[in-house]
Design an enzyme around this catalytic site. Structure first.
Site, short mmCIF file in Angstrom:
data_model
loop_
_atom_site.label_atom_id
_atom_site.label_comp_id
_atom_site.label_asym_id
_atom_site.label_seq_id
_atom_site.Cartn_x
_atom_site.Cartn_y
_atom_site.Cartn_z
CB SER A 95 33.87 95.40 44.43
OG SER A 95 32.77 95.96 45.10
CB ALA A 96 38.38 96.77 42.08
#
Length: 409
Positions: free
Chosen positions: A75-76
Site C-alpha cells: 500500500s501507499a
C-alpha cells in the site's frame, strides 16, 4: 555485459524525507510509529522496484491475476501510516494482520508491539507467504509469524488478539475475527459501503454493538480465496482508451451494456455546487453511495470524449443499462477559484439518471456540505442489527453479516 542500475540517492535520505512529509501532513502523529517508519527500510520489502519508487506515496503492485488485474500490492505509505495510527498497537500486544503482502506492514508492527508482543500475519497465496517470510527474516524480525491462511477466518488457535488489522478490503464484517478480539480490542478494516465507496474503519465494542473510534477514506485490493470474499467484476469499456468500471455482485447493472455505454449519446447537467481548493470529495461520495440505488463506482482511465472530474478518472452512478459520471467545470467568482460539479449521463436513461444524481448532490450540499461536521458510524452484527436505528432509512445499510448506520450531523 550485464547493465546495473545505480543511484546517488541514499535510501535513508529518501525515507526521512517521506517521514517528514507525513508528519507535516499529520498522516504520522505517534512518536513510536514515526520511529518505526524511520527505522524500517521500505525498499528492502520491494526489491524488484526502484529504490525511489519505495518512498513515493503510491501503491506498488506485487502480483496480478491472469487478466492482468492487480490482486496484491504494498500500500501507499500514507495509507500504511493512516491505518497504523488507527490501530493504536502497543508494546505487548498480540496482533493479527490479514494481508501479509511483502511483510512491510508486519515489520512496522513488530517494532510497535515490542517488547513482549507478537504479530501473526497471513495471506492466501503461498508465494506471498514465502516472500514476506524471506523479507522479514532478512530484516532480522523475530516476533512475526507468517502463515498461509484466510484472514477473514482469523487464527482462533492464537487468539485472543488485542488488535486485528486488515490490509485488504472487505464487503462485510468477517464475524470470526470479532469473536477472536480480546476485551477492549480493536478491529481496523477497510470495508465497502456500497459500490466502490470504501473507508478504513476502526471499530470498538459499544455494548452489543460497535462504534468507530476512527474512520478514514481508503480503497484496498479486495479479499479473495476465503469465507468473506469481496467479488469485484471489472468491466473494460469498448473502444479507444483504457476506461474500466468497477462493479460488485450486489449492484443491479447490465454489465454487457456497460461495455459500450460511453458510445451512447451523452446528457450533461451541472449542479451549481462549487468546490474550492482543498475541498474533499469524500463526503459527497459517501452521500451518493447511500442514497443512490446502486451506490457509486470507480471508473478509472482515459479515452477521447471522456471528461472525468479527476486525472485518474471518475466516480459513476449505475442504473441497469445506463450510467452517469461526475465531471467539473472551472470558474471564478467573488470568493475566488471554484470547480462546479457536473454529471454526464450515457445510455437509454441518460437524462433521468443524470438528473437523479444532480438532485442527490444538491440535497447533500443544502443539508450538509463540506462545512458540516463529519458523520459518525455504528455497526452491529446480524444477530443484533435491530438495535441500530436511523431517522432516515437511506443511511441504514444492511449486509449479510452486519448492519452499518451512517449518522449525519
Amino acid at each position: 555485459m550485464e547493465s546495473t542500475i545505480t543511484t546517488t540517492t541514499d535510501p535513508a535520505d529518501l525515507r526521512n524525507a517521506m517521514v517528514d512529509k507525513f508528519t507535516g501532513s499529520r498522516h504520522l502523529r505517534t512518536p513510536a510509529i514515526i520511529d518505526a517508519f524511520r527505522r524500517v527500510e521500505r525498499h528492502r520489502f520491494i526489491p524488484d522496484a526502484d529504490v525511489e519508487a519505495a518512498y513515493v506515496d503510491d501503491a506498488v503492485p506485487i502480483k496480478h491475476n491472469e487478466d492482468g488485474e492487480m490482486i496484491s500490492c504494498i500500500s501507499a505509505p500514507s495509507i500504511v501510516a493512516t491505518q497504523l495510527e488507527q490501530l493504536g498497537a502497543q508494546p505487548g500486544h498480540n496482533i493479527l494482520e490479514a494481508g501479509a503482502a511483502t511483510g512491510y506492514n508486519a515489520a512496522l508492527l513488530s517494532r510497535l508491539v515490542a517488547p513482549g508482543g507478537h504479530v501473526w500475519t497471513v495471506d492466501v497465496d503461498q508465494d506471498l507467504v514465502n516472500t514476506a517470510s524471506k523479507h522479514l527474516e532478512a530484516a532480522g524480525v523475530s516476533n512475526v509469524t507468517v502463515l498461509l491462511a484466510d484472514g477473514a477466518a482469523g487464527l482462533p488457535e492464537h487468539a485472543p488478539f488485542d488488535r486485528v488489522q486488515f490490509t485488504v478490503g472487505a464487503g462485510d464484517i468477517p464475524l470470526p475475527v470479532l469473536e477472536q478480539l480480546a476485551p477492549g480490542g480493536r478491529l481496523v478494516i477497510p470495508m465497502r459501503i456500497r459500490g466502490s465507496i470504501s473507508r478504513s474503519f476502526a471499530w470498538e465494542r459499544d455494548g452489543e454493538t460497535w462504534k468507530t473510534v476512527s474512520c478514514e477514506m481508503a480503497t484496498f485490493v479486495p479479499l479473495r480465496k476465503g469465507i468473506c470474499d469481496d467479488v469485484r467484476i471489472l468491466i473494460s469499456m469498448a473502444g479507444e482508451g483504457n476506461v474500466r468500471l468497477e462493479t460488485y455482485s450486489e449492484q443491479l447493472v447490465d454489465r454487457e451494456a456497460m461495455r459500450t455505454v460511453l458510445d451512447e449519446p451523452s446528457h450533461k447537467l451541472y449542479t451549481g455546487v462549487k468546490f474550492r481548493q482543498g475541498s474533499p470529495f469524500e463526503w459527497v461520495y459517501l452521500w451518493l453511495a447511500c442514497v443512490l440505488p446502486n451506490g457509486l463506482s470507480r471508473m478509472p482511465g482515459q479515452r477521447p470524449g471522456f471528461t472525468p472530474h479527476f486525472g485518474w478518472g471518475s466516480m459513476a452512478a449505475l442504473d441497469g443499462d445506463s450510467l452517469a459520471y461526475l465531471t467539473v467545470r472551472e470558474g471564478d467568482d467573488v470568493d475566488g477559484r471554484f470547480w462546479e460539479i457536473g454529471v454526464i449521463g450515457h445510455g437509454p436513461r441518460a437524462a433521468s439518471h443524470a438528473e437523479q444524481v444532480v438532485t442527490a448532490i444538491q440535497e447533500w450540499d443544502r443539508d450538509h456540505g463540506n462545512d458540516a461536521p463529519a458523520p459518525g458510524f455504528r455497526m452491529a452484527t446480524a444477530a443484533h442489527r435491530d438495535l441500530l436505528k436511523a431517522a432516515d432509512p437511506r443511511f441504514v445499510i444492511d449486509k449479510p453479516n452486519s448492519r452499518l448506520v451512517v449518522d449525519w450531523p
